[in-house]
Motif scaffolding. Structure first.
Motif, PDB file in Angstrom:
ATOM      1  N   UNK A 169     -30.470  46.927  27.582  1.00 46.04           N
ATOM      2  CA  UNK A 169     -30.650  48.313  27.149  1.00 46.04           C
ATOM      3  C   UNK A 169     -31.786  48.349  26.134  1.00 46.04           C
ATOM      4  N   UNK A 170     -32.779  49.175  26.391  1.00 45.07           N
ATOM      5  CA  UNK A 170     -33.917  49.302  25.484  1.00 45.07           C
ATOM      6  C   UNK A 170     -33.713  50.536  24.616  1.00 45.07           C
ATOM      7  N   UNK A 171     -33.473  50.312  23.340  1.00 43.91           N
ATOM      8  CA  UNK A 171     -33.262  51.406  22.402  1.00 43.91           C
ATOM      9  C   UNK A 171     -31.808  51.519  21.989  1.00 43.91           C
ATOM     10  N   UNK A 172     -31.577  51.609  20.665  1.00 40.22           N
ATOM     11  CA  UNK A 172     -30.203  51.730  20.167  1.00 40.22           C
ATOM     12  C   UNK A 172     -29.939  53.118  19.608  1.00 40.22           C
ATOM     13  N   UNK A 173     -30.520  54.136  20.261  1.00 41.81           N
ATOM     14  CA  UNK A 173     -30.164  55.506  19.921  1.00 41.81           C
ATOM     15  C   UNK A 173     -28.781  55.823  20.455  1.00 41.81           C
ATOM     16  N   UNK A 174     -28.395  57.076  20.372  1.00 40.70           N
ATOM     17  CA  UNK A 174     -27.052  57.471  20.795  1.00 40.70           C
ATOM     18  C   UNK A 174     -26.839  57.188  22.272  1.00 40.70           C
ATOM     19  N   UNK A 175     -27.828  57.479  23.112  1.00 44.17           N
ATOM     20  CA  UNK A 175     -27.668  57.229  24.552  1.00 44.17           C
ATOM     21  C   UNK A 175     -27.542  55.743  24.842  1.00 44.17           C
ATOM     22  N   UNK A 176     -28.368  54.924  24.184  1.00 42.93           N
ATOM     23  CA  UNK A 176     -28.305  53.484  24.410  1.00 42.93           C
ATOM     24  C   UNK A 176     -26.999  52.886  23.937  1.00 42.93           C
ATOM     25  N   UNK A 177     -26.541  53.289  22.749  1.00 50.24           N
ATOM     26  CA  UNK A 177     -25.282  52.751  22.230  1.00 50.24           C
ATOM     27  C   UNK A 177     -24.098  53.188  23.080  1.00 50.24           C
ATOM     28  N   UNK A 178     -24.117  54.460  23.523  1.00 49.05           N
ATOM     29  CA  UNK A 178     -23.022  54.948  24.361  1.00 49.05           C
ATOM     30  C   UNK A 178     -22.962  54.196  25.685  1.00 49.05           C
ATOM     31  N   UNK A 179     -24.127  54.033  26.319  1.00 48.50           N
ATOM     32  CA  UNK A 179     -24.163  53.309  27.590  1.00 48.50           C
ATOM     33  C   UNK A 179     -23.694  51.870  27.421  1.00 48.50           C
ATOM     34  N   UNK A 180     -24.139  51.222  26.347  1.00 47.35           N
ATOM     35  CA  UNK A 180     -23.731  49.833  26.105  1.00 47.35           C
ATOM     36  C   UNK A 180     -22.226  49.734  25.907  1.00 47.35           C
ATOM     37  N   UNK A 181     -21.677  50.674  25.154  1.00 46.84           N
ATOM     38  CA  UNK A 181     -20.229  50.687  24.922  1.00 46.84           C
ATOM     39  C   UNK A 181     -19.471  50.807  26.234  1.00 46.84           C
ATOM     40  N   UNK A 182     -19.909  51.711  27.097  1.00 49.77           N
ATOM     41  CA  UNK A 182     -19.248  51.909  28.382  1.00 49.77           C
ATOM     42  C   UNK A 182     -19.406  50.694  29.292  1.00 49.77           C
ATOM     43  N   UNK A 183     -20.615  50.153  29.338  1.00 52.03           N
ATOM     44  CA  UNK A 183     -20.862  49.002  30.213  1.00 52.03           C
ATOM     45  C   UNK A 183     -20.047  47.785  29.787  1.00 52.03           C
ATOM     46  N   UNK A 184     -19.921  47.571  28.494  1.00 49.93           N
ATOM     47  CA  UNK A 184     -19.069  46.485  28.019  1.00 49.93           C
ATOM     48  C   UNK A 184     -17.639  46.698  28.481  1.00 49.93           C
ATOM     49  N   UNK A 185     -17.194  47.943  28.422  1.00 50.09           N
ATOM     50  CA  UNK A 185     -15.845  48.279  28.870  1.00 50.09           C
ATOM     51  C   UNK A 185     -15.681  48.013  30.360  1.00 50.09           C
ATOM     52  N   UNK A 186     -16.771  48.202  31.117  1.00 52.14           N
ATOM     53  CA  UNK A 186     -16.707  47.983  32.559  1.00 52.14           C
ATOM     54  C   UNK A 186     -16.890  46.525  32.946  1.00 52.14           C
ATOM     55  N   UNK A 187     -17.042  45.626  31.980  1.00 55.04           N
ATOM     56  CA  UNK A 187     -17.107  44.207  32.281  1.00 55.04           C
ATOM     57  C   UNK A 187     -18.495  43.613  32.351  1.00 55.04           C
ATOM     58  N   UNK A 188     -19.517  44.317  31.853  1.00 54.18           N
ATOM     59  CA  UNK A 188     -20.882  43.807  31.884  1.00 54.18           C
ATOM     60  C   UNK A 188     -21.214  43.094  30.570  1.00 54.18           C
ATOM     61  N   UNK A 189     -22.148  42.181  30.661  1.00 48.68           N
ATOM     62  CA  UNK A 189     -22.782  41.644  29.463  1.00 48.68           C
ATOM     63  C   UNK A 189     -23.945  42.571  29.120  1.00 48.68           C
TER      64      UNK A 189
END
Length: 830
Positions: A169-189
């Motif tokens: 994920x490029x960028x730790x704005x709200x969209x990047x952090x939200x996507x990362x949070x969800x993807x971690x929940x879905x089992x991604x690194x």
């Protein structure tokens, strides 16, 4: 007292209920209202399926009864989540709480729950989790078995190359952090690369030195509460929301005197009429171009203002023409009255002479009598004409008196300089809302997202917006001070390769780094993408280059500018009940300079807004010229204090205890504030029109380029951010929702759709099967245990996920089927 539950409430009324503390509206036994509230609070219609839902559940959308069941199940699950957003809304709890007859199809409940979780309607943010997304991976002979987070059992004919996909994920704005949070929940690194030394992007809360008071330098307002995911976050993180009262906004003139409320209301009404006329011209009359060129909003407003002034001037001209005609009529009447009056006087004199004249002077004794009668007749006729004309004079005089009352007021005839300065205040506020000058906005599309506006009051976070969104992601997943220079997503390369420079806070390169993953999610602001499209070094290079369609959309959608002056004082010297106060400017060119101040509730902090042209502070000054930048900021603070001293007089201190001036347009990590519909932008899809809007194109993923130079390969490059959300652009919740959207899209691509209709080669775990596979829940957390059939050759960790056959998994299908014999028991105790 809460209103009657039998009353039909609108979305706005529901928002008002929740805002006033009736959050238990979701607990009401009246399902119609409770479920409607849950749907509205999730940005969905309670009585119909969304377009995305109809695509995901196409077999249900075709049948009215199935649709009714679907909507009840969906709304009930949403209600469960909204009641307790601090705790995971599990599938087992949905089974328990959905009542007869809607619980007859457990497969449907499972699919709906999976869909809502996949796309961030439930189980998002920071909440207590009971389940992991991947239950288990194991091997039975030559067949690999995968049990996924929706309790589907899949099989693969070959062993997986690896068990977890990696997303960069490029960028730790709200969209990047939200996507990362969800993807971690879905089992991604997930690895997040951030250029700044901090997280949050355009959400940045400044903490005062001695005072410790928080002030938001970037995004600071939660715009509406009914369906805003930020409100859910505020219930998960301990924080205080302060309601902004925009109705009590006093506006001061250039001398520091408050503008009369009636005058302000008259000008505001005229401003609103201008907007209504502009909307009518475009959407009802279809007029939005002139000589083949799109019309911008400023040109439209200027012409409408001229037309309004011409119309009222014409009305005034017509009034005076009528008045002149009446005056001329009155003159004629008066002249005739004078004539009749003179006639009466002349006849009267003749009658007097006749009476004193002796008979000897007449030819006969009857001549005098005849003359007397003639004079009497003429006198009677003259009196009648005089009386009739006098009556007419009175009527005309009454008409003139009434006509004077209808004379157009001066303020209705044209706007003098004072009125125009008040109008400029409202226009500056419109430029603030759009982040740019009106001359840059598309007349047709500038307000295209208004119909999606979230209902309810606007709120600020007392602890700062960063407190609300800063906990969305684990900091261990973020690598700060990484400037991305190159993004490779070629078809011949396995996965993606992202090149970045590890830099110091001053931008000095420490080393070059390389990161590999299966896909990349780009959440860079539109301002950076615009530089990239122009080949500027501020943005990363895409290899291969982005498609022309994407580049055109990047170019056409605007990216604006907005800045703030944060003033921190030792104590409050203004009315603390006043959340806003405005100020007019002496000239249109600087109408956005400190046109409004926002008062932080209970804090000695004022935030002055710089909008429109005034936001371009030190535009021609190099950001590395610290001395000139410092002087520009000091000048802005000085002007702010001069303005405050004019308004508040001697109680205003000569200088603030601390001052911060933002320059978002100079920040190399963003280069502006937020997106807007520019003059040449393409807006939302309209009736009988199939072309996608520019926001849709910005949100599209990009496929790899094939040998023919066409973008038809695999999907590896995805985009998120407020500029990719056509329904909620330029907002924090819009950025957050775009992150959820892309996390769901990536998960669907790599893991399949857990909400898809099961195929013949997919065996779903059901309550009727035996007990060979059992997943239990102990103390709120699921213990992972897979019972393997005979000659088991290996097992995987419970958090692993198999992602080998991407094309088949994309549709929730696999290459071979797995049969469980009749003795298996797959009941789940969650």
């Amino acid at each position: 007292m809460a209103p009657s539950r039998k009353k039909k409430l609108s979305k706005e009324e529901i928002a008002e209920l929740i805002e006033r503390g009736y959050s238990d509206v979701f607990k009401w036994e009246d399902d119609d209202l409770a479920l409607k509230s849950a749907a509205n609070h999730s940005r969905l219609a309670h009585d119909k399926m969304s377009t995305q839902e109809m695509a995901a559940f196409s077999e249900i959308a075709e049948n009215h009864i199935s649709t009714t069941i679907f909507l009840h199940v969906r709304n009930k699950i949403l209600q469960m989540w909204l009641l307790e957003p601090n705790v995971e809304c599990t599938l087992e709890s949905a089974y328990d709480q959905i009542m007869i007859p809607f619980n007859s199809d457990r497969g449907l409940i499972r699919r709906v729950h999976a869909y809502l979780e996949r796309y961030g309607y439930i189980n998002f943010g920071s909440y207590h989790q009971f389940t992991d997304q991947t239950i288990g991976v194991c091997c039975n002979g030559n067949i690999w078995i995968v049990i996924d987070w929706s309790f589907n059992v899949f099989s693969l004919s070959a062993a997986p190359a690896h068990t977890r996909k990696k997303i960069i994920v490029i960028g730790s704005g709200v969209s990047g952090m939200t996507a990362a949070k969800q993807l971690k929940r879905f089992g991604f690194d997930v690895t997040i690369l951030e250029m700044r030394p901090r997280l949050g992007g355009r959400v940045h809360s400044h903490e005062g030195g001695k005072s410790g008071f928080k002030a938001d330098l970037g995004a600071m307002v939660i715009t509406g509460i009914c369906g805003n995911p930020l409100v859910t976050l505020s219930r998960q993180f301990p924080c205080t929301l302060d309601r902004l009262n925009g109705s009590n906004c006093t506006v001061y003139d250039i001398r520091g005197k408050s503008i009369d409320k009636r005058k302000d209301q008259l000008v505001e009404d005229a401003f609103n009429r201008m907007g209504d006329i502009a909307s009518y011209i475009v959407h009802e009359r279809g007029f939005d171009t002139l000589d083949g060129e799109p019309i911008d909003l400023a040109t439209a407003y200027d012409n409408i203002l001229c037309l309004m002034e011409y119309r009222i001037q014409k009305k005034r001209m017509k009034f005076f023409q009528t008045y002149e005609e009446v005056v001329n009529t009155m003159k004629t009447i008066v002249e005739e009255l004078n004539i009749y009056k003179k006639t009466v006087e002349e006849i009267g004199e003749k009658m007097k002479e006749l009476e004193v004249t002796p008979l000897s002077e007449f030819n006969s004794k009857h001549e005098k009598e005849v003359l007397r009668r003639c004079y009497k007749r003429d006198l009677t006729n003259a009196f009648k004409k005089f009386d009739a004309m006098e009556l007419r004079r009175r009527n005309v005089e009454s008409f003139m008196s009434n006509l004077k009352r209808l004379e157009p007021k001066l303020s209705e005839v044209y706007m003098n300089n004072y009125d125009r300065r008040v109008l400029d205040f409202h226009l500056a506020n419109l430029e603030y809302a759009n982040g740019t000058r009106l001359r840059n906005l598309s007349l047709r599309h500038w307000d295209q997202d208004d119909e999606n506006e979230i209902a309810g009051s606007h709120m600020t976070v007392r602890e700062g917006m960063s407190h609300l969104v800063g906990k969305l992601v684990n900091t261990s997943d973020v690598l700060t001070l990484r400037r991305v220079t190159n993004i490779e997503y070629r078809e011949e390369v396995v996965g993606v390769v992202v090149h970045a420079n590890h830099i110091t806070e001053n931008g000095v390169i420490l080393e070059e780094e390389e990161y590999k993953g299966d896909a990349v999610l780009c959440t860079l602001p539109l301002g950076i993408l615009k530089r990239t499209a122009k080949g500027d070094k501020c943005g990363p290079v895409f290899d291969p280059p982005l498609p022309e369609r994407k580049l055109q959309a990047i170019d056409k959608v605007g990216f604006g500018n907005l800045n703030k002056v944060v003033l921190i004082f030792d104590k409050i010297f203004w009315d603390d009940s006043m959340h806003f106060f405005g100020s007019t400017s002496a000239d249109e060119s600087c109408r956005g300079e400190l046109y409004m101040f926002v008062a932080q509730s209970g804090k000695p902090v004022l935030i002055g807004l710089l909008a429109g042209s005034a936001a371009n502070i030190a535009m021609d000054v190099d950001i590395r010229d610290e001395e000139r930048i410092k002087k520009e900021k000091e000048l802005i603070v000085h002007r702010a204090m001069e303005l405050l001293s004019r308004v508040f007089g001697s109680v205003c201190p000569t200088a603030p205890a601390e001052a911060v001036v933002t320059m978002w347009h100079k920040d190399e990590a963003v280069l502006g504030c937020y997106s807007y519909m520019a003059k040449y932008s393409e807006g939302m899809i309209e009736l009988f029109r199939i072309a996608a809007s520019d926001y849709d194109i910005l949100a599209e993923s990009v496929r790899c380029m094939d040998e023919k130079g066409e973008y038809t390969g695999s999907e590896k490059l995805f985009f998120a951010g407020e500029h990719t959300n056509k329904n909620y652009p330029a907002t924090v919740h819009g950025a957050m929702l775009s992150g959820m959207r892309e996390a769901g899209r990536i998960a669907d691509l790599f893991t399949g759709c857990p909400y898809a209709l099961p195929q013949n080669n997919v065996i779903l775990i059901d309550d009727d099967d035996d007990e060979d596979i059992q997943i239990s829940n102990e103390r709120g957390r699921r213990e992972k245990e897979t019972m393997v059939a005979e000659e088991s050759s290996g097992s995987g960790r419970g958090d692993d996920i198999v992602m080998d056959e991407e094309d088949n998994m994309r549709n929730g299908r696999h290459s071979s089927a797995l049969s469980l014999d009749d003795n298996n028991d797959d009941r789940m105790d969650m």
